[in-house]
Design a protein around this motif. Structure first.
Motif, short mmCIF file in Angstrom:
data_model
loop_
_atom_site.label_atom_id
_atom_site.label_comp_id
_atom_site.label_asym_id
_atom_site.label_seq_id
_atom_site.Cartn_x
_atom_site.Cartn_y
_atom_site.Cartn_z
N ASP A 66 -3.02 3.53 3.46
CA ASP A 66 -3.91 2.74 2.96
C ASP A 66 -3.40 1.51 2.32
N CYS A 67 -3.51 0.52 3.04
CA CYS A 67 -2.95 -0.81 2.69
C CYS A 67 -3.88 -2.17 2.42
N ALA A 68 -3.31 -2.85 1.65
CA ALA A 68 -4.19 -4.22 1.75
C ALA A 68 -3.86 -4.93 2.99
N CYS A 69 -4.98 -5.78 3.48
CA CYS A 69 -4.77 -6.58 4.62
C CYS A 69 -3.86 -7.79 4.15
N GLY A 114 0.85 -1.16 0.10
CA GLY A 114 0.08 -0.13 0.14
C GLY A 114 0.74 1.17 -0.09
N ARG A 131 -6.26 0.99 7.16
CA ARG A 131 -6.25 2.38 7.12
C ARG A 131 -5.87 3.21 8.42
N ARG A 164 -9.19 -3.45 4.00
CA ARG A 164 -8.09 -2.62 3.81
C ARG A 164 -7.52 -2.02 5.23
#
Length: 193
Positions: free
Chosen positions: A29-32, A13, A64, A62
Motif C-alpha cells: 500500500d503506497c501513495a501514487c 508506503g 495497491r 493509492r
C-alpha cells in the motif's frame, strides 16, 4: 514483517511480507508518486538479482498489490531464507547483482584457467541461467540440446514455471529441451568444402 517502500529514495508506503508453507504473501500500500512514470513496479533488493514483487494497481489514489510469491521465485532471487533488504518502486530494476565474469575464448584463456575444472553449462537466457545458478534446475547436454530438469508435482509450483509452455513432464520431472542459438546457427549453415 512490515517494511518501508521507497520511490526516489523517499518512503512512499509499506509492504507486508508474510511467509507461509509455499512462499510469501505480500501486500503493498503506497501513495501514487506525482512525478513518477505511468507504470511502476515494486522490486526488492536481495543482494543477488532484483526480485520483482509485482505491478501495483492504482486504486483511489493509492498503489495497491496483493500476491503470493512461490518458494522457487524467492530462491531464484536469493531471498528464500530472508526477505529483501529494501523495497522500492521503479519502472525498471536496479542492478544490485555483481557483474558476470568475463568469458574468454579457449585461445585467450590463461593456462591456469585452461587446466581448471570445466565451466558450468549456461543457456544464454537470463531467467534460465538464474535458475541454474540458484541450483533449483539441473542441466545436461544431449547431443546439440541442453536438457534442463527440475522436480514436478502438478499440485505445486515448479522451478521451470517461467518457461512452462516449452516444458514436458517426464518421470516426475519438468523437462525443457533448449537449443543454444549459436549451436542451431552452426547446424543450419551448410559446411564449406
Amino acid at each position: 514483517m512490515q517494511a518501508e517502500v521507497y520511490f526516489s529514495e523517499q518512503p512512499v508506503g509499506k509492504i507486508s511480507w508474510l511467509p507461509d508453507a509455499y512462499g510469501v504473501q505480500v501486500k503493498l500500500d503506497c501513495a501514487c508518486p506525482a512525478d513518477g512514470p505511468a507504470l511502476l513496479r515494486c522490486y526488492g533488493e536481495t543482494g543477488g538479482g532484483p526480485l520483482l514483487v509485482g505491478l501495483p494497481e492504482p486504486i483511489n489514489g493509492r498503489l495497491r498489490l496483493e500476491r503470493h510469491l512461490s518458494r522457487e521465485t524467492l530462491k531464484a532471487a536469493g531471498c528464500a531464507q530472508t526477505p529483501p533488504k529494501r523495497f522500492y518502486l521503479s519502472d525498471s530494476p536496479r542492478q544490485d547483482r555483481p557483474p558476470s565474469p568475463i568469458r574468454h575464448s579457449e585461445e585467450e584463456r590463461p593456462e591456469s584457467i585452461k587446466n581448471a575444472a570445466p565451466p558450468p553449462i549456461w543457456t544464454g537466457d537470463e531467467v534460465l541461467d538464474n535458475l541454474l545458478s540458484s541450483g533449483t534446475v539441473q542441466i545436461e547436454i544431449d547431443g546439440s540440446e541442453l536438457v534442463l530438469r527440475c522436480p514436478f508435482d502438478p499440485a505445486r509450483p515448479f522451478a521451470l514455471a517461467p518457461a512452462f509452455v516449452l516444458c514436458t513432464v517426464e518421470k516426475g520431472s519438468a523437462v525443457l529441451r533448449w537449443t543454444k542459438k549459436d549451436t542451431a546457427d552452426k547446424a543450419a549453415s551448410p559446411s564449406e568444402g
